[in-house]
Write a protein that holds these residues in place. Structure first.
Motif, PDB file in Angstrom:
ATOM      1  N   VAL A   1       0.152  10.090  -3.551  1.00  0.00           N
ATOM      2  CA  VAL A   1      -0.365   8.788  -4.002  1.00  0.00           C
ATOM      3  C   VAL A   1       0.804   7.837  -4.240  1.00  0.00           C
ATOM      4  O   VAL A   1       1.713   8.156  -5.014  1.00  0.00           O
ATOM      5  CB  VAL A   1      -1.153   8.947  -5.317  1.00  0.00           C
ATOM      6  CG1 VAL A   1      -1.649   7.586  -5.808  1.00  0.00           C
ATOM      7  CG2 VAL A   1      -2.308   9.918  -5.151  1.00  0.00           C
ATOM      8  N   VAL A   2       0.766   6.663  -3.609  1.00  0.00           N
ATOM      9  CA  VAL A   2       1.781   5.635  -3.854  1.00  0.00           C
ATOM     10  C   VAL A   2       1.634   5.123  -5.288  1.00  0.00           C
ATOM     11  O   VAL A   2       0.528   4.835  -5.748  1.00  0.00           O
ATOM     12  CB  VAL A   2       1.617   4.479  -2.842  1.00  0.00           C
ATOM     13  CG1 VAL A   2       2.512   3.300  -3.190  1.00  0.00           C
ATOM     14  CG2 VAL A   2       1.912   4.985  -1.427  1.00  0.00           C
ATOM     15  N   ARG A   3       2.749   5.038  -6.005  1.00  0.00           N
ATOM     16  CA  ARG A   3       2.741   4.683  -7.432  1.00  0.00           C
ATOM     17  C   ARG A   3       2.992   3.210  -7.698  1.00  0.00           C
ATOM     18  O   ARG A   3       2.620   2.693  -8.753  1.00  0.00           O
ATOM     19  CB  ARG A   3       3.847   5.468  -8.173  1.00  0.00           C
ATOM     20  CG  ARG A   3       3.750   6.977  -8.070  1.00  0.00           C
ATOM     21  CD  ARG A   3       2.489   7.460  -8.743  1.00  0.00           C
ATOM     22  NE  ARG A   3       2.574   8.851  -9.161  1.00  0.00           N
ATOM     23  CZ  ARG A   3       2.196   9.897  -8.450  1.00  0.00           C
ATOM     24  NH1 ARG A   3       1.695   9.722  -7.235  1.00  0.00           N
ATOM     25  NH2 ARG A   3       2.299  11.120  -8.935  1.00  0.00           N
ATOM     26  N   GLU A   4       3.701   2.532  -6.801  1.00  0.00           N
ATOM     27  CA  GLU A   4       4.220   1.186  -7.110  1.00  0.00           C
ATOM     28  C   GLU A   4       3.174   0.089  -7.015  1.00  0.00           C
ATOM     29  O   GLU A   4       3.392  -1.032  -7.483  1.00  0.00           O
ATOM     30  CB  GLU A   4       5.381   0.833  -6.172  1.00  0.00           C
ATOM     31  CG  GLU A   4       6.659   1.595  -6.457  1.00  0.00           C
ATOM     32  CD  GLU A   4       6.692   2.993  -5.818  1.00  0.00           C
ATOM     33  OE1 GLU A   4       5.655   3.461  -5.294  1.00  0.00           O
ATOM     34  OE2 GLU A   4       7.766   3.610  -5.845  1.00  0.00           O
ATOM     35  N   PHE A   5       2.053   0.357  -6.354  1.00  0.00           N
ATOM     36  CA  PHE A   5       1.008  -0.663  -6.190  1.00  0.00           C
ATOM     37  C   PHE A   5      -0.308  -0.094  -6.681  1.00  0.00           C
ATOM     38  O   PHE A   5      -0.531   1.115  -6.609  1.00  0.00           O
ATOM     39  CB  PHE A   5       0.913  -1.104  -4.722  1.00  0.00           C
ATOM     40  CG  PHE A   5       2.182  -1.733  -4.233  1.00  0.00           C
ATOM     41  CD1 PHE A   5       2.416  -3.089  -4.433  1.00  0.00           C
ATOM     42  CD2 PHE A   5       3.168  -0.963  -3.632  1.00  0.00           C
ATOM     43  CE1 PHE A   5       3.604  -3.659  -4.024  1.00  0.00           C
ATOM     44  CE2 PHE A   5       4.362  -1.533  -3.220  1.00  0.00           C
ATOM     45  CZ  PHE A   5       4.582  -2.887  -3.414  1.00  0.00           C
ATOM     46  N   CYS A   6      -1.157  -0.971  -7.189  1.00  0.00           N
ATOM     47  CA  CYS A   6      -2.375  -0.488  -7.841  1.00  0.00           C
ATOM     48  C   CYS A   6      -3.523  -1.445  -7.566  1.00  0.00           C
ATOM     49  O   CYS A   6      -3.334  -2.534  -7.012  1.00  0.00           O
ATOM     50  CB  CYS A   6      -2.129  -0.359  -9.339  1.00  0.00           C
ATOM     51  SG  CYS A   6      -1.524  -1.873 -10.097  1.00  0.00           S
TER      52      CYS A   6
END
Ligand code: MF3
Ligand code: CO
Ligand code: CO
Length: 267
Positions: free
Chosen positions: A169-174
């Motif tokens: 899971v990419v953490r930097e964008f939400c």
């Protein structure tokens, strides 16, 4: 800071904007074929939004703090591009996977949705599996949304599913609150722990938009100041809907006639 709850009149406008955003993807889908460029898809979508729907393309000239103004009307992220891919003149080829992310403004209200497309309907088993699992992640997140649930329930459901399939899971964008502004509170993380974070209330509107990588979670930003890629150049997928917390659960505001339904593989 508090999160504004939308009034019934505002919700009606969000429903309209959401459906229109979904309908841009319905419109452009037949054009996503080998040989087309993402700049051509951008031009088609911008023309449809402005001249058919009477909408404004929210990305065009969007410039949050620290970013240059976004130069195009849509985001188009191909293969190892994670998000915010800037449309360009490279033709798509059979087997590419591409995310098209559409945000419209109608009557001052935003609708934000994205889908994956498999160019030429023929990608690797891995690419197709990544797209399918990421769609399941989105819908598992949506399945957590109801009054009384915690924001962390959404991220936990997504993270669990992605990682159980060996993806990250990419953490930097939400995901994000959305309404008269493109990006509002709260931040909707796609990872986390159940029973953490704020409690959801009827009338909140926000997006869920998991970015899931076939390899490691780390990302880099390209020199254009926008395009995000996986650091290890592994494939990445993303799906997005705009949601409304309803008294009895959730309403998906960006559904449209051509939108892939909730996968039948899910409970
Ligand atoms: N649509 C993206 C999102 O889901 C944001 C894109 S910002 C842009 O939040 F400027 F690149 F369009
Ligand atoms: Co969004
Ligand atoms: Co979006």
């Amino acid at each position: 800071m508090s999160i504004a709850l939308k009034t019934p009149e505002e919700i009606e406008k969000m429903r309209i904007a959401g459906r229109l955003a979904g309908e841009v993807l319905d419109y452009v889908e037949p054009f996503v074929k080998p040989g087309v460029t993402t700049a051509e898809l951008d031009r088609l979508c911008q023309d449809y939004m402005e001249n058919v729907q009477g909408c404004v393309a929210a990305p065009l000239n969007y410039a949050p703090p620290g970013y240059p103004p976004y130069p195009k009307a849509i985001c188009a992220s191909v293969n190892h591009q994670v998000c915010h891919g800037v449309p360009n003149d490279r033709p798509l080829k059979k087997g590419d996977i591409v995310n098209l992310d559409i945000t419209v403004i109608k009557d001052g209200w935003h609708g934000d949705t994205s889908r994956m497309f498999v160019v030429g309907n023929d990608a690797s088993i891995l690419a197709k599996r990544l797209c399918a699992i990421t769609l399941e992640c989105l819908w598992l997140g949506i399945g957590q949304v109801r009054p009384g649930a915690h924001l962390g329930d959404i991220g936990a459901a997504i993270q669990r599913h992605a990682e159980s399939h060996g993806f990250s899971v990419v953490r930097e964008f939400c995901g994000h609150g959305i309404g008269q502004h493109f990006h509002e509170e709260p931040q909707v993380l796609h990872y986390g722990k159940p029973h953490t974070g704020i409690v959801l209330q009827a009338g909140m509107t926000f997006t869920i938009e998991p970015m899931i990588n076939a390899g490691k979670a780390a990302i880099s930003e390209l020199a254009d100041g926008w395009t995000i890629v996986t650091k290890d150049r592994s494939l990445s997928a993303q799906w997005e809907h705009t949601l409304l917390v309803m008294p009895g659960g959730v309403e998906v505001l960006t559904l449209s006639a051509g939108c892939p339904p909730k996968p039948a593989t899910l409970p």
